[in-house]
Write a protein that holds these residues in place. Sequence first.
Motif, PDB file in Angstrom:
ATOM      1  N   ALA A   1       0.823  -1.217   0.000  1.00 17.92           N
ATOM      2  CA  ALA A   1       0.000   0.000   0.000  1.00 17.92           C
ATOM      3  C   ALA A   1       0.849   1.256   0.000  1.00 17.92           C
ATOM      4  CB  ALA A   1      -0.935  -0.008   1.209  1.00 17.92           C
ATOM      5  N   ARG A   2       1.980   1.234   0.704  1.00 19.86           N
ATOM      6  CA  ARG A   2       2.832   2.419   0.771  1.00 19.86           C
ATOM      7  C   ARG A   2       3.428   2.743  -0.600  1.00 19.86           C
ATOM      8  NH1 ARG A   2       5.103   4.835   5.183  1.00 19.86           N
ATOM      9  NH2 ARG A   2       4.487   3.072   6.487  1.00 19.86           N
ATOM     10  N   THR A   3       3.905   1.722  -1.325  1.00 21.29           N
ATOM     11  CA  THR A   3       4.511   1.989  -2.631  1.00 21.29           C
ATOM     12  C   THR A   3       3.457   2.348  -3.670  1.00 21.29           C
ATOM     13  OG1 THR A   3       4.470  -0.364  -3.288  1.00 21.29           O
ATOM     14  CG2 THR A   3       6.433   0.434  -2.135  1.00 21.29           C
ATOM     15  N   ILE A   4       2.257   1.759  -3.560  1.00 19.00           N
ATOM     16  CA  ILE A   4       1.186   2.120  -4.486  1.00 19.00           C
ATOM     17  C   ILE A   4       0.759   3.564  -4.244  1.00 19.00           C
ATOM     18  CG2 ILE A   4      -1.202   1.649  -5.168  1.00 19.00           C
ATOM     19  CD1 ILE A   4      -0.690  -1.286  -4.519  1.00 19.00           C
ATOM     20  N   ALA A   5       0.650   3.938  -2.972  1.00 16.86           N
ATOM     21  CA  ALA A   5       0.293   5.321  -2.645  1.00 16.86           C
ATOM     22  C   ALA A   5       1.331   6.280  -3.209  1.00 16.86           C
ATOM     23  CB  ALA A   5       0.173   5.486  -1.133  1.00 16.86           C
ATOM     24  N   ALA A   6       2.591   5.898  -3.156  1.00 15.46           N
ATOM     25  CA  ALA A   6       3.657   6.770  -3.653  1.00 15.46           C
ATOM     26  C   ALA A   6       3.559   6.979  -5.158  1.00 15.46           C
ATOM     27  CB  ALA A   6       5.021   6.183  -3.297  1.00 15.46           C
ATOM     28  N   LEU A   7       2.914   6.046  -5.883  1.00 12.89           N
ATOM     29  CA  LEU A   7       2.776   6.187  -7.329  1.00 12.89           C
ATOM     30  C   LEU A   7       1.995   7.440  -7.702  1.00 12.89           C
ATOM     31  CD1 LEU A   7       1.783   2.526  -8.331  1.00 12.89           C
ATOM     32  CD2 LEU A   7       4.061   3.539  -8.354  1.00 12.89           C
ATOM     33  N   THR A   8       1.134   7.897  -6.800  1.00  9.88           N
ATOM     34  CA  THR A   8       0.279   9.043  -7.108  1.00  9.88           C
ATOM     35  C   THR A   8       0.996  10.370  -6.893  1.00  9.88           C
ATOM     36  OG1 THR A   8      -0.614   9.220  -4.846  1.00  9.88           O
ATOM     37  CG2 THR A   8      -1.701   7.689  -6.350  1.00  9.88           C
ATOM     38  N   GLY A   9       2.187  10.337  -6.316  1.00  4.37           N
ATOM     39  CA  GLY A   9       2.888  11.574  -5.989  1.00  4.37           C
ATOM     40  C   GLY A   9       3.320  12.362  -7.214  1.00  4.37           C
ATOM     41  N   ASN A  10       3.601  11.677  -8.325  1.00  9.40           N
ATOM     42  CA  ASN A  10       4.046  12.351  -9.542  1.00  9.40           C
ATOM     43  C   ASN A  10       3.549  11.548 -10.740  1.00  9.40           C
ATOM     44  OD1 ASN A  10       5.329  13.958 -11.396  1.00  9.40           O
ATOM     45  ND2 ASN A  10       7.372  13.708 -10.559  1.00  9.40           N
ATOM     46  N   PRO A  11       2.230  11.556 -10.967  1.00 12.11           N
ATOM     47  CA  PRO A  11       1.654  10.662 -11.984  1.00 12.11           C
ATOM     48  C   PRO A  11       2.105  10.948 -13.407  1.00 12.11           C
ATOM     49  CG  PRO A  11       0.009  12.223 -11.174  1.00 12.11           C
ATOM     50  CD  PRO A  11       1.203  12.351 -10.280  1.00 12.11           C
ATOM     51  N   GLY A  12       2.675  12.133 -13.666  1.00 11.45           N
ATOM     52  CA  GLY A  12       3.111  12.440 -15.012  1.00 11.45           C
ATOM     53  C   GLY A  12       4.522  12.004 -15.329  1.00 11.45           C
ATOM     54  N   CYS A  13       5.201  11.340 -14.387  1.00 12.24           N
ATOM     55  CA  CYS A  13       6.596  10.944 -14.592  1.00 12.24           C
ATOM     56  C   CYS A  13       6.656   9.593 -15.312  1.00 12.24           C
ATOM     57  CB  CYS A  13       7.314  10.859 -13.244  1.00 12.24           C
ATOM     58  SG  CYS A  13       9.065  10.417 -13.389  1.00 12.24           S
ATOM     59  N   THR A  14       7.070   9.612 -16.570  1.00 15.61           N
ATOM     60  CA  THR A  14       7.160   8.370 -17.346  1.00 15.61           C
ATOM     61  C   THR A  14       8.217   7.446 -16.781  1.00 15.61           C
ATOM     62  OG1 THR A  14       6.436   9.499 -19.360  1.00 15.61           O
ATOM     63  CG2 THR A  14       7.606   7.417 -19.635  1.00 15.61           C
ATOM     64  N   ARG A  15       9.346   7.991 -16.357  1.00 12.43           N
ATOM     65  CA  ARG A  15      10.438   7.162 -15.827  1.00 12.43           C
ATOM     66  C   ARG A  15       9.961   6.313 -14.661  1.00 12.43           C
ATOM     67  NH1 ARG A  15      15.541  10.517 -14.314  1.00 12.43           N
ATOM     68  NH2 ARG A  15      15.694  10.601 -16.585  1.00 12.43           N
ATOM     69  N   ARG A  16       9.280   6.955 -13.725  1.00 12.00           N
ATOM     70  CA  ARG A  16       8.819   6.217 -12.555  1.00 12.00           C
ATOM     71  C   ARG A  16       7.741   5.204 -12.923  1.00 12.00           C
ATOM     72  NH1 ARG A  16       7.419   8.218  -6.502  1.00 12.00           N
ATOM     73  NH2 ARG A  16       6.826   6.179  -5.753  1.00 12.00           N
ATOM     74  N   ALA A  17       6.814   5.590 -13.797  1.00 17.16           N
ATOM     75  CA  ALA A  17       5.737   4.684 -14.176  1.00 17.16           C
ATOM     76  C   ALA A  17       6.284   3.422 -14.827  1.00 17.16           C
ATOM     77  CB  ALA A  17       4.757   5.394 -15.110  1.00 17.16           C
ATOM     78  N   VAL A  18       7.295   3.567 -15.692  1.00 11.77           N
ATOM     79  CA  VAL A  18       7.891   2.401 -16.360  1.00 11.77           C
ATOM     80  C   VAL A  18       8.603   1.501 -15.356  1.00 11.77           C
ATOM     81  CG1 VAL A  18       9.686   1.680 -17.982  1.00 11.77           C
ATOM     82  CG2 VAL A  18       8.082   3.496 -18.618  1.00 11.77           C
ATOM     83  N   LEU A  19       9.406   2.110 -14.478  1.00 14.05           N
ATOM     84  CA  LEU A  19      10.155   1.316 -13.501  1.00 14.05           C
ATOM     85  C   LEU A  19       9.214   0.587 -12.544  1.00 14.05           C
ATOM     86  CD1 LEU A  19      13.046   3.806 -12.668  1.00 14.05           C
ATOM     87  CD2 LEU A  19      13.179   1.758 -14.092  1.00 14.05           C
ATOM     88  N   ASP A  20       8.147   1.261 -12.101  1.00 13.41           N
ATOM     89  CA  ASP A  20       7.210   0.619 -11.185  1.00 13.41           C
ATOM     90  C   ASP A  20       6.371  -0.434 -11.891  1.00 13.41           C
ATOM     91  OD1 ASP A  20       7.874   1.855  -8.753  1.00 13.41           O
ATOM     92  OD2 ASP A  20       6.723   3.628  -9.258  1.00 13.41           O
ATOM     93  N   SER A  21       6.017  -0.195 -13.145  1.00 12.54           N
ATOM     94  CA  SER A  21       5.266  -1.198 -13.898  1.00 12.54           C
ATOM     95  C   SER A  21       6.095  -2.457 -14.095  1.00 12.54           C
ATOM     96  CB  SER A  21       4.848  -0.629 -15.259  1.00 12.54           C
ATOM     97  OG  SER A  21       3.956   0.448 -15.112  1.00 12.54           O
ATOM     98  N   ALA A  22       7.398  -2.275 -14.296  1.00 10.61           N
ATOM     99  CA  ALA A  22       8.279  -3.429 -14.486  1.00 10.61           C
ATOM    100  C   ALA A  22       8.641  -4.102 -13.168  1.00 10.61           C
ATOM    101  CB  ALA A  22       9.555  -2.995 -15.204  1.00 10.61           C
ATOM    102  N   GLY A  23       8.342  -3.462 -12.047  1.00 13.18           N
ATOM    103  CA  GLY A  23       8.686  -4.044 -10.749  1.00 13.18           C
ATOM    104  C   GLY A  23      10.159  -3.922 -10.419  1.00 13.18           C
ATOM    105  N   VAL A  24      10.805  -2.861 -10.916  1.00 14.67           N
ATOM    106  CA  VAL A  24      12.232  -2.650 -10.658  1.00 14.67           C
ATOM    107  C   VAL A  24      12.441  -2.298  -9.187  1.00 14.67           C
ATOM    108  CG1 VAL A  24      14.188  -1.125 -11.164  1.00 14.67           C
ATOM    109  CG2 VAL A  24      12.725  -1.948 -13.020  1.00 14.67           C
ATOM    110  N   ASP A  25      13.495  -2.823  -8.608  1.00 13.91           N
ATOM    111  CA  ASP A  25      13.865  -2.496  -7.231  1.00 13.91           C
ATOM    112  C   ASP A  25      14.556  -1.136  -7.249  1.00 13.91           C
ATOM    113  OD1 ASP A  25      14.955  -2.283  -4.692  1.00 13.91           O
ATOM    114  OD2 ASP A  25      15.400  -4.412  -4.522  1.00 13.91           O
ATOM    115  N   LYS A  26      13.782  -0.078  -7.089  1.00 15.90           N
ATOM    116  CA  LYS A  26      14.338   1.274  -7.213  1.00 15.90           C
ATOM    117  C   LYS A  26      15.359   1.600  -6.125  1.00 15.90           C
ATOM    118  CE  LYS A  26      10.758   4.019  -7.596  1.00 15.90           C
ATOM    119  NZ  LYS A  26       9.628   3.110  -7.249  1.00 15.90           N
ATOM    120  N   PRO A  27      15.188   1.180  -4.867  1.00 14.21           N
ATOM    121  CA  PRO A  27      16.234   1.458  -3.877  1.00 14.21           C
ATOM    122  C   PRO A  27      17.590   0.879  -4.285  1.00 14.21           C
ATOM    123  CG  PRO A  27      14.220   0.802  -2.766  1.00 14.21           C
ATOM    124  CD  PRO A  27      14.001   0.559  -4.225  1.00 14.21           C
TER     125      PRO A  27
END
Length: 358
Positions: free
Chosen positions: A19-45
């Motif tokens: 829930a915390r990471t899904i909530a964070a997705l809404t913080g900058n919905p126009g960012c393509t970089r983040r949307a792609v990385l999160d859609s792919a399930g990349v370990d961003k840390p």
Amino acid sequence: MGERLAGIRGGVPPRRHNARTIAALTGNPGCTRRAVLDSAGVDKPKLAERIGFPARFGQSRFAITRGNAFEAQVKADGGAELLRLVAERLGVPVPARASWTDLGGADLADRHDRSRAALTDGGDDAALFDHPLLGLEVAGRRVHLEPDLVAARLGGRFHVVEIKSFPVIDGQADPAKVSAAATQSAVYVLALRELLAAAGRDPELVSHDVVLVCPRDFANEPVASLVDVRKQLLVLRRQLDRMARIDDLLDRVPAEFTADPTADPATLTAALLTVEARYAPDCLAACELAYFCRHEARGHTTALGRPVREALGGIADVAEVLALAGGERAGEPEQGEAAALLRAAARLRAEAMTGDPA
């Protein structure tokens, strides 16, 4: 499509959302970089650390321990005090009794079945459900969610209850923390509505008013507040819909793009720069790649925040802003108003620094 996403991750298993990471997705919905990385399930840390810009946020052990202790206190005695707090905040009579169902356990399939049966049984009695297992689709993958608690059938509706350890002092709490709690609660509201809808029940039985329980002042006395999460629900749905259209996102990404955590840092950095980002200072509190994106945005008004860039008429370069303020450039016709304001601000600053009118 699955192969393409796995290739972006470098073949490693996708990082599990919560829930915390899904909530964070809404913080900058126009960012393509983040949307792609999160859609792919990349370990961003791990990715951020690999390229030399490790994330600098997260809960301390002390905060986690304090939060667990406060949650246990609020839920003591079968949730009797919690039931009173929630009922009084909702403006309904405090039930003489209410059932308490702990839906926790190690087996996810069993927990999901028990949660679905308990939350969709159509009963009318007051009830509190602890540790239910809910789910949402995020970029084609099912994500399991575990809210602190769902208070059900009080006043004829379900209410998500979020228990947080940050204080409410003189009736006010930290706006940023309240906002984060509201967005996280919206994730649970949406998941619970989908659960009811799948069972043929009215999803509107789940209220958009979330009950937030925090300690009052500097004591551990709990106090309940209502938080309307309709705005957060709209943003959340929009972002999840965007991530569901992963084909459209990937069309904007080079075929060779990789976020493989074992790749050379220089290769990863170059790859990230090929995908558009939309950095804002708010990202620092929500995205693990924020420090990399801030470094990339250095010298651009984006790094100063959206309100500043909008006030500057969309001028992208800080050097150009300074040139306009100093009168070194007249600016384009569409920049006339912004240039005049910048020159006026420069004169006021000069007066303030010297004590004499310019």
